[in-house]
Write an enzyme that holds these catalytic residues in place. Sequence first.
Site, PDB file in Angstrom:
ATOM      1  N   ASN A  52      69.386   3.977  23.094  1.00  0.00           N
ATOM      2  CA  ASN A  52      68.730   4.799  24.124  1.00  0.00           C
ATOM      3  C   ASN A  52      69.694   5.938  24.502  1.00  0.00           C
ATOM      4  O   ASN A  52      70.885   5.689  24.634  1.00  0.00           O
ATOM      5  CB  ASN A  52      68.434   3.929  25.358  1.00  0.00           C
ATOM      6  N   HIS A  65      51.026  -4.317  25.302  1.00  0.00           N
ATOM      7  CA  HIS A  65      50.129  -3.590  26.214  1.00  0.00           C
ATOM      8  C   HIS A  65      48.844  -3.132  25.530  1.00  0.00           C
ATOM      9  O   HIS A  65      48.171  -2.235  26.026  1.00  0.00           O
ATOM     10  CB  HIS A  65      50.852  -2.367  26.801  1.00  0.00           C
ATOM     11  N   ASP A  69      50.420   3.489  20.954  1.00  0.00           N
ATOM     12  CA  ASP A  69      50.103   4.656  20.132  1.00  0.00           C
ATOM     13  C   ASP A  69      49.865   4.343  18.659  1.00  0.00           C
ATOM     14  O   ASP A  69      49.579   5.242  17.874  1.00  0.00           O
ATOM     15  CB  ASP A  69      51.220   5.707  20.271  1.00  0.00           C
TER      16      ASP A  69
HETATM   17  P1  NAD Z   1      59.787   3.085  29.125  1.00  0.00           P
HETATM   18  O1  NAD Z   1      60.310   1.823  29.612  1.00  0.00           O
HETATM   19  O2  NAD Z   1      58.987   3.036  27.887  1.00  0.00           O
HETATM   20  O3  NAD Z   1      61.068   4.120  29.002  1.00  0.00           O
HETATM   21  C1  NAD Z   1      61.246   5.142  28.120  1.00  0.00           C
HETATM   22  C2  NAD Z   1      62.729   5.103  27.687  1.00  0.00           C
HETATM   23  O4  NAD Z   1      62.888   5.864  26.513  1.00  0.00           O
HETATM   24  C3  NAD Z   1      63.741   5.673  28.710  1.00  0.00           C
HETATM   25  O5  NAD Z   1      64.751   4.713  28.954  1.00  0.00           O
HETATM   26  C4  NAD Z   1      64.344   6.892  27.984  1.00  0.00           C
HETATM   27  O6  NAD Z   1      65.722   7.079  28.277  1.00  0.00           O
HETATM   28  C5  NAD Z   1      64.160   6.495  26.550  1.00  0.00           C
HETATM   29  N1  NAD Z   1      64.115   7.612  25.584  1.00  0.00           N
HETATM   30  C6  NAD Z   1      63.712   8.891  25.763  1.00  0.00           C
HETATM   31  N2  NAD Z   1      63.835   9.593  24.612  1.00  0.00           N
HETATM   32  C7  NAD Z   1      64.317   8.731  23.670  1.00  0.00           C
HETATM   33  C8  NAD Z   1      64.659   8.834  22.293  1.00  0.00           C
HETATM   34  N3  NAD Z   1      64.509   9.986  21.618  1.00  0.00           N
HETATM   35  N4  NAD Z   1      65.124   7.743  21.648  1.00  0.00           N
HETATM   36  C9  NAD Z   1      65.282   6.566  22.302  1.00  0.00           C
HETATM   37  N5  NAD Z   1      64.981   6.399  23.607  1.00  0.00           N
HETATM   38  C10 NAD Z   1      64.505   7.459  24.283  1.00  0.00           C
HETATM   39  O7  NAD Z   1      59.031   3.743  30.305  1.00  0.00           O
HETATM   40  P2  NAD Z   1      57.796   4.697  30.534  1.00  0.00           P
HETATM   41  O8  NAD Z   1      57.852   5.903  29.682  1.00  0.00           O
HETATM   42  O9  NAD Z   1      57.717   4.846  31.995  1.00  0.00           O
HETATM   43  O10 NAD Z   1      56.529   3.860  30.035  1.00  0.00           O
HETATM   44  C11 NAD Z   1      55.871   2.904  30.799  1.00  0.00           C
HETATM   45  C12 NAD Z   1      55.000   2.059  29.911  1.00  0.00           C
HETATM   46  O11 NAD Z   1      53.986   2.848  29.271  1.00  0.00           O
HETATM   47  C13 NAD Z   1      55.768   1.389  28.785  1.00  0.00           C
HETATM   48  O12 NAD Z   1      55.173   0.162  28.537  1.00  0.00           O
HETATM   49  C14 NAD Z   1      55.538   2.327  27.636  1.00  0.00           C
HETATM   50  O13 NAD Z   1      55.679   1.711  26.390  1.00  0.00           O
HETATM   51  C15 NAD Z   1      54.115   2.822  27.883  1.00  0.00           C
HETATM   52  N6  NAD Z   1      53.979   4.159  27.283  1.00  0.00           N
HETATM   53  C16 NAD Z   1      53.656   4.195  25.970  1.00  0.00           C
HETATM   54  C17 NAD Z   1      53.623   5.392  25.308  1.00  0.00           C
HETATM   55  C18 NAD Z   1      53.268   5.361  23.850  1.00  0.00           C
HETATM   56  O14 NAD Z   1      52.488   4.518  23.417  1.00  0.00           O
HETATM   57  N7  NAD Z   1      53.886   6.221  23.052  1.00  0.00           N
HETATM   58  C19 NAD Z   1      53.911   6.591  25.986  1.00  0.00           C
HETATM   59  C20 NAD Z   1      54.234   6.527  27.354  1.00  0.00           C
HETATM   60  C21 NAD Z   1      54.284   5.277  27.972  1.00  0.00           C
END
Ligand code: NAD
Length: 250
Positions: A214, A119, A104
């Site tokens: 987390n 990624h 992002d």
């Molecule tokens: P992830 O491994 O990125 O998991 C998200 C984690 O964030 C969870 O463990 C959750 O408990 C935690 N979380 C939720 N709210 C939070 C907060 N306020 N503070 C701290 N932690 C918090 O898994 P995913 O969402 O399944 O993503 C899969 C892949 O896709 C990852 O590589 C991820 O980075 C990417 N993705 C990126 C974005 C982005 O660029 N913003 C959004 C969605 C997914």
Amino acid sequence: MTKQIEEAAKAIKNASHAIAFTGAGISAESGIPPFRGKGGIWNTYDPIVLDLDYFFSHYTKSWKAIKSIFYDFLEDKHPNAAHIILAEWEKQSILKGIITQNIDNLHQDAGSLNVIEFHGNAQRLICADCAHIFEVRDWVFTELAPYCPNCGGRLKPDFVFFGEAIPEQAYRKAYEASTTCDLMIIIGASGEVSPANKMPQIAKNNHSAILEINPDSTLYTNQITTISIKGSASEVLSEINRLLNIEANK
Ligand code: NAD
Ligand code: ZN
């Protein structure tokens, strides 16, 4: 939690090579939901649009979904306190850099310079034919799927799709950072996404301390973590930052 915040601040202060490893959770408070779980993006959209073969064989249809998920939506998202604090820590040489799984661009928007994009990044589009890269900020999306202005080829967001390899340079840099850090701060990453999830284990194997932030337990919690703080990224980092500032002004 206060004791853990104190321990975390001490670990950060004493580290000579601290790095952060961030996942979707760090951007949750910027209004970007994680993919999985409650409110996750895949509850609304079908992840098949990010399957490489499907994307190219259903180009127009996939772009329609990708545009609304990643471009219409991400356009007005801003860094939150967690991104900003990490950027400040880099300026103060408290943090050497960030390995992020996020696409992002919010770490860069916050001012972080040494960001390893494991990624890729949604802010770039790459031509499947001539490999030219276009910056999204210079791009005008229409309702139609985009084609390369240079050669007419199909354009893919420059982030890793399902079935696609991790960019070689990013992998190498992330591996190197994970073997040389003495503190890795895991923020908002579930540990379920491979091979990114290997980096904290690599750090641990190389005797790095592991601090996790987390609100939920993850695959790392109590397995490889030295300190695990349950709380949101912006709240916990703000608390730690407050202690570091008090310490610095003594
Ligand atoms: P992830 O491994 O990125 O998991 C998200 C984690 O964030 C969870 O463990 C959750 O408990 C935690 N979380 C939720 N709210 C939070 C907060 N306020 N503070 C701290 N932690 C918090 O898994 P995913 O969402 O399944 O993503 C899969 C892949 O896709 C990852 O590589 C991820 O980075 C990417 N993705 C990126 C974005 C982005 O660029 N913003 C959004 C969605 C997914
Ligand atoms: Zn092209």
